[in-house]
Design an enzyme around this catalytic site. Structure first.
Site, PDB file in Angstrom:
ATOM      1  N   TRP A 104     110.953  69.756  24.454  1.00  0.00           N
ATOM      2  CA  TRP A 104     110.202  68.727  23.730  1.00  0.00           C
ATOM      3  C   TRP A 104     111.084  67.821  22.889  1.00  0.00           C
ATOM      4  O   TRP A 104     110.868  66.613  22.830  1.00  0.00           O
ATOM      5  CB  TRP A 104     109.069  69.342  22.899  1.00  0.00           C
ATOM      6  CG  TRP A 104     107.954  69.809  23.787  1.00  0.00           C
ATOM      7  CD1 TRP A 104     107.521  71.094  23.960  1.00  0.00           C
ATOM      8  CD2 TRP A 104     107.140  69.003  24.673  1.00  0.00           C
ATOM      9  NE1 TRP A 104     106.510  71.137  24.892  1.00  0.00           N
ATOM     10  CE2 TRP A 104     106.247  69.884  25.338  1.00  0.00           C
ATOM     11  CE3 TRP A 104     107.082  67.647  24.979  1.00  0.00           C
ATOM     12  CZ2 TRP A 104     105.311  69.435  26.288  1.00  0.00           C
ATOM     13  CZ3 TRP A 104     106.150  67.194  25.913  1.00  0.00           C
ATOM     14  CH2 TRP A 104     105.290  68.078  26.555  1.00  0.00           C
ATOM     15  N   ASP A 174     108.506  67.387  14.428  1.00  0.00           N
ATOM     16  CA  ASP A 174     107.416  67.664  15.350  1.00  0.00           C
ATOM     17  C   ASP A 174     107.046  69.141  15.187  1.00  0.00           C
ATOM     18  O   ASP A 174     107.805  70.020  15.581  1.00  0.00           O
ATOM     19  CB  ASP A 174     107.886  67.371  16.786  1.00  0.00           C
ATOM     20  CG  ASP A 174     106.840  67.739  17.838  1.00  0.00           C
ATOM     21  OD1 ASP A 174     105.760  68.247  17.478  1.00  0.00           O
ATOM     22  OD2 ASP A 174     107.121  67.515  19.037  1.00  0.00           O
ATOM     23  N   LYS A 198      97.672  73.032  20.261  1.00  0.00           N
ATOM     24  CA  LYS A 198      98.335  74.336  20.329  1.00  0.00           C
ATOM     25  C   LYS A 198      97.680  75.294  19.333  1.00  0.00           C
ATOM     26  O   LYS A 198      97.316  76.394  19.680  1.00  0.00           O
ATOM     27  CB  LYS A 198      99.833  74.218  20.041  1.00  0.00           C
ATOM     28  CG  LYS A 198     100.576  73.194  20.911  1.00  0.00           C
ATOM     29  CD  LYS A 198     101.002  73.694  22.286  1.00  0.00           C
ATOM     30  CE  LYS A 198     101.228  72.594  23.304  1.00  0.00           C
ATOM     31  NZ  LYS A 198     102.407  71.743  23.067  1.00  0.00           N
TER      32      LYS A 198
HETATM   33  C1  PLP Z   1     103.097  70.422  23.711  1.00  0.00           C
HETATM   34  C2  PLP Z   1     104.093  69.725  22.863  1.00  0.00           C
HETATM   35  C3  PLP Z   1     104.267  68.310  22.879  1.00  0.00           C
HETATM   36  C4  PLP Z   1     103.503  67.402  23.831  1.00  0.00           C
HETATM   37  O1  PLP Z   1     102.436  66.849  23.176  1.00  0.00           O
HETATM   38  P1  PLP Z   1     101.354  65.857  23.822  1.00  0.00           P
HETATM   39  O2  PLP Z   1     100.250  65.920  22.830  1.00  0.00           O
HETATM   40  O3  PLP Z   1     101.001  66.377  25.164  1.00  0.00           O
HETATM   41  O4  PLP Z   1     101.980  64.524  23.861  1.00  0.00           O
HETATM   42  C5  PLP Z   1     105.192  67.771  22.014  1.00  0.00           C
HETATM   43  N1  PLP Z   1     105.910  68.528  21.160  1.00  0.00           N
HETATM   44  C6  PLP Z   1     105.764  69.874  21.124  1.00  0.00           C
HETATM   45  C7  PLP Z   1     106.579  70.669  20.160  1.00  0.00           C
HETATM   46  C8  PLP Z   1     104.859  70.494  21.963  1.00  0.00           C
HETATM   47  O5  PLP Z   1     104.709  71.834  21.922  1.00  0.00           O
END
Ligand code: PLP
Length: 367
Positions: A104, A174, A198
């Protein structure tokens, strides 16, 4: 246990049963309104009160003060990969500093490079993203417009257990896959983003916590939808927001406060689940092999391998037949991944452990 309670999916992740039951009711009629949550105006007083309560609950859970804005945006974490550099890097000559620790954080890099100079402070590529850097491997510049990293690499199963960077450079993180899973010293970050799917709710809404001071030199010509100040002014209601997704996030924050008792307690439960699984891996005499170095293990995504992909497929098929779901590793890395997000109960982990022990015993007997 029903299939929902044995859902180890990496995302969208499992949600608490009590939340699902309230959502079920709200699809027909939200009790205090008498209308379906799928058909209530986003301009209603009710929806304004939902947004306000989500904001308050998130700040309470993280102990955040008034100099942060809580935004509920669309476009997922992926849109934040772009919105962050559009706002903070466009037109800058000094490089934003990014850590490349896995799948990611790797996706965030090209989006940042479209907007300005980027320096990769550390990359785990050479070590196949099996570990995170120690402090002695990192040096951050005082001139960077910001530093960016991913607190929990969902695909590889790596998690930072400390805050990175320097206090005089804005930190952007993030936290999509570990938001509200543990205390995170939120006030040390200038911007935190986390999509809901998540740990917090369904896909469709992304929480962004942003410190007021970060926006003082934001460009003025960004599209309104992608402009944090416009979104702040509109109170997360710039255009029709995903009312259902935001309502579910509210129910999850209420669940965390009332049924779990806050983020500290959530972290204790998450740690217990993770320790149980990692102990099993460590004591399996190499039958189950943890993917990453022990000090960087994630409390959210437990990744491991068996002897070879064929054995892994057999294991995964047997797990599915036994009622477990979501255990296959991300398509980028393969293997097995048990995602043990907030809503997954300790009892589900114990059940998985029982299955894994039996599976190993029967394989040992067959050998
Ligand atoms: C799943 C994930 C993403 C992707 O996010 P989207 O909402 O599908 O754009 C980005 N960063 C992390 C850490 C993730 O686990």
């Amino acid at each position: 246990m029903n299939r929902n309670s044995l859902n180890f999916s990496g995302g969208p992740g499992a949600l608490p049963e009590s939340v699902l039951l309230q959502v079920q009711e709200a699809v027909i009629a939200v009790p205090e309104v008498g209308l379906s949550v799928l058909a209530i105006s986003h301009r209603s007083d009710w929806f304004a009160s939902i947004v306000a309560e989500v904001e308050t609950n998130i700040c309470k859970l993280l102990g955040l003060s008034g100099d942060y804005h809580v935004l509920l945006l669309q476009g997922g974490a992926t849109q934040q990969f772009s919105m962050v550099p559009m706002t903070l890097l466009r037109g800058k000559t000094s490089a934003a500093e990014y850590l490349h620790t896995g799948y990611w954080s790797g996706k965030a890099l090209p989006e940042a490079r479209r907007e300005g100079p980027v320096r990769v402070v550390w990359s785990g590529e050479a070590s196949d993203f099996r570990r995170l850097p120690g402090d002695d491997e990192l040096s951050f510049s005082a001139d960077a417009p910001y530093i960016h990293y991913v607190s929990n690499e969902t695909v590889e199963g790596l998690q930072f257990h400390r805050v990175l960077g320097r206090d005089d450079v804005p930190r952007v993180c993030d936290m999509s896959s570990d938001f509200l899973s543990r205390p995170c010293e939120a006030e040390r970050f200038s911007l935190i983003y986390a999509h809901a799917q998540k740990n917090l709710g369904p896909a469709g809404v992304t929480v962004v916590l942003i410190r007021d001071a970060l926006l003082k030199d934001a460009p003025e010509n960004l599209p309104g939808f992608l402009d944090y100040p416009s979104q702040i002014e509109a109170h997360s209601n710039f255009n029709t927001p995903p009312v259902l997704a935001i309502y579910v996030v509210l129910l999850v924050t209420r669940w965390m406060m009332a049924e779990i008792g806050g983020v500290e307690r959530m972290a204790e439960l998450n740690r217990t689940k993770a320790e149980l699984l990692y102990k099993l891996l460590d004591e399996s005499q190499g039958f189950y092999r943890g993917r990453v170095e022990p000090q960087d293990r994630s409390m959210m995504n437990v990744t491991f391998n068996l002897a070879n992909p064929e054995v892994e497929n057999h294991f995964l098929a047997a797990a599915t037949a036994a009622g477990f779901s979501g255990l296959s590793g991300h398509r980028a890395v393969g293997g097995v991944r048990a995602s043990i997000y907030n809503a997954l109960a300790i009892a589900a982990v114990e059940k998985l452990m029982g299955f894994m022990e039996d599976y190993q015993r029967s394989s040992d007997r067959a050998a």
